[in-house]
Enzyme design. Structure first.
Site, PDB file in Angstrom:
ATOM      1  N   HIS A  98      41.210  31.505  32.707  1.00 34.37           N
ATOM      2  CA  HIS A  98      39.924  32.138  32.422  1.00 34.37           C
ATOM      3  C   HIS A  98      40.092  33.637  32.289  1.00 34.37           C
ATOM      4  O   HIS A  98      39.426  34.279  31.464  1.00 34.37           O
ATOM      5  CB  HIS A  98      38.911  31.801  33.517  1.00 34.37           C
ATOM      6  CG  HIS A  98      37.493  32.086  33.135  1.00 34.37           C
ATOM      7  ND1 HIS A  98      36.772  33.135  33.651  1.00 34.37           N
ATOM      8  CD2 HIS A  98      36.662  31.446  32.263  1.00 34.37           C
ATOM      9  CE1 HIS A  98      35.553  33.122  33.127  1.00 34.37           C
ATOM     10  NE2 HIS A  98      35.463  32.115  32.282  1.00 34.37           N
ATOM     11  N   CYS A  99      40.978  34.216  33.058  1.00 42.20           N
ATOM     12  CA  CYS A  99      41.204  35.666  33.034  1.00 42.20           C
ATOM     13  C   CYS A  99      41.773  36.162  31.704  1.00 42.20           C
ATOM     14  O   CYS A  99      41.599  37.321  31.357  1.00 42.20           O
ATOM     15  CB  CYS A  99      42.160  36.069  34.153  1.00 42.20           C
ATOM     16  SG  CYS A  99      41.604  35.678  35.817  1.00 42.20           S
ATOM     17  N   VAL A 100      42.460  35.290  30.977  1.00 44.58           N
ATOM     18  CA  VAL A 100      43.151  35.739  29.755  1.00 44.58           C
ATOM     19  C   VAL A 100      42.431  35.301  28.481  1.00 44.58           C
ATOM     20  O   VAL A 100      42.961  35.465  27.384  1.00 44.58           O
ATOM     21  CB  VAL A 100      44.620  35.254  29.719  1.00 44.58           C
ATOM     22  CG1 VAL A 100      45.384  35.797  30.920  1.00 44.58           C
ATOM     23  CG2 VAL A 100      44.726  33.740  29.643  1.00 44.58           C
TER      24      VAL A 100
END
Length: 359
Positions: free
Chosen positions: A344-346
């Site tokens: 999700h962070c990327v």
């Protein structure tokens, strides 16, 4: 509040014009990502990280187009070599790092009568989670995206990371005090101030606060590493049964608080418990924050990080029933987590719809 709204003739907020941040499970036009390039930032793991990234990009691109930012000749050549035949469009952009969820734009959408809806974006400031790393190049990415799309957008002189906010698409937002209220982001901006800000800019009518996130999370406890909406009424939240683990108390308190919270209509949520990885993972700078909550939802799929951990399969079992009609796919993230985040962070989703020029 400093707002510049390119291509738009007045000082209306997104909410004034009918825009709001859609839920992640709404249809996407594409996913935006960046390619890892700096071996030092990955503590010597860059080759393994790029291998996992290639698996992630290839999987997402089976379901929707991927826009991939690459910072130099070497990065582009490496990415093209690993992604041959994959549905990817490359963009040459100066980059510091790859955390597109946090440094990229947040898209907003308004749905007109019978139409697919207009899509615009908000460009927040990014300062690498309170000045922890270089950020000047990454802070310019939303302006690049807006320019490439020729999209109307609002430029906010306020620090906000996409990983710090969860929305259910029905007026509710979730965040953490440990992240939003740090003095290294927006000193003096209170819970009440954020409530008004996110209402105006993202259409969040009710903002819910949890206390904190995972131990040694350099984002200061992003919500997307612990607690996520899976539909308007369902929240999945990380739990740690080991009372001696520092995550136990924070996760238990979050769980208890979530059970008391209600949606925009005053109804309680359905709360589902999600295990954390069972094994302690040590990185170059101490404990790593591996989590299964950092999944990414796209068109017909959900990708869930896996760590070679005893709880990997259990996490998939918990999540699969929450996403009927979507293929829930586990992919390795053991190398990516060395950088402190996961899938999700990327990623950053671009909602389906007609790009709003700002007229």
């Amino acid at each position: 509040m400093h707002v510049m709204k390119h291509f738009s003739p007045d000082d209306s907020t997104p909410r004034d014009l009918g825009f709001a941040m859609p839920a992640e499970w709404e249809p996407h036009a594409a996913t935006w990502m960046s390619w890892p390039a700096d071996d030092d930032l990955w503590f010597g793991h860059l080759e393994g990280v790029r291998g996992e990234f290639a698996g992630l990009v290839s999987t997402i691109a089976r379901f929707e187009p991927v826009h991939l930012l690459v910072r130099d000749d070497e990065s582009e050549a490496d990415a093209r070599g690993r992604l041959e035949g994959v549905n990817v469009k490359f963009h040459r952009v100066p980059l510091d790092d790859v955390w597109m969820r946090d440094n990229g734009p947040i898209f907003v959408k308004r749905t007109g009568a019978g139409g697919r809806g207009d899509v615009a974006l908000v460009n927040w400031r990014f300062n690498a989670w309170g000045g922890k790393f270089h950020w000047q190049n990454d802070d310019r990415v939303p302006e690049y995206v807006a320019s490439t799309m020729n999209a109307g957008h609002w430029d906010m002189n306020i620090v906000l990371e996409g990983g710090g906010l969860e929305v259910n698409g029905a007026g509710v937002g979730l965040t953490t005090r440990s992240c939003f209220l740090t003095d290294t982001r927006n000193p003096g901006l209170t819970e009440e101030g954020y409530t008004y800000l996110l209402s105006d800019m993202l259409g969040v009518r009710k903002l819910l606060w949890l206390d904190g996130g995972l131990e040694n999370d350099h984002t200061d406890g992003h919500i997307d590493t612990i607690t996520r909406f899976t539909d308007e009424r369902t929240i999945v939240t990380s739990v740690e049964p080991d009372v001696n683990d520092p995550n136990h108390a924070v996760m238990s308190r979050n769980l208890a608080n979530l059970r008391e919270m209600t949606d925009a209509g005053g109804q309680p949520f359905r709360i589902v418990e999600l295990p954390l990885p069972a094994e302690y993972l040590e990185g170059a700078e101490g404990r790593l924050p591996p989590t299964y909550a950092n999944f990414y939802i796209g068109n017909g799929f959900v990708v869930v990080p896996q760590y070679g951990d005893p709880n990997d399969a259990r996490a998939l079992e918990v999540l699969r029933p929450l996403f009927p009609g979507r293929e829930v796919i586990g992919l390795p993230s053991r190398q990516i987590i060395e950088g402190g985040g996961s899938f999700h962070c990327v990623t950053q989703q671009q909602p389906a719809g007609t790009v709003w020029k700002g007229e």
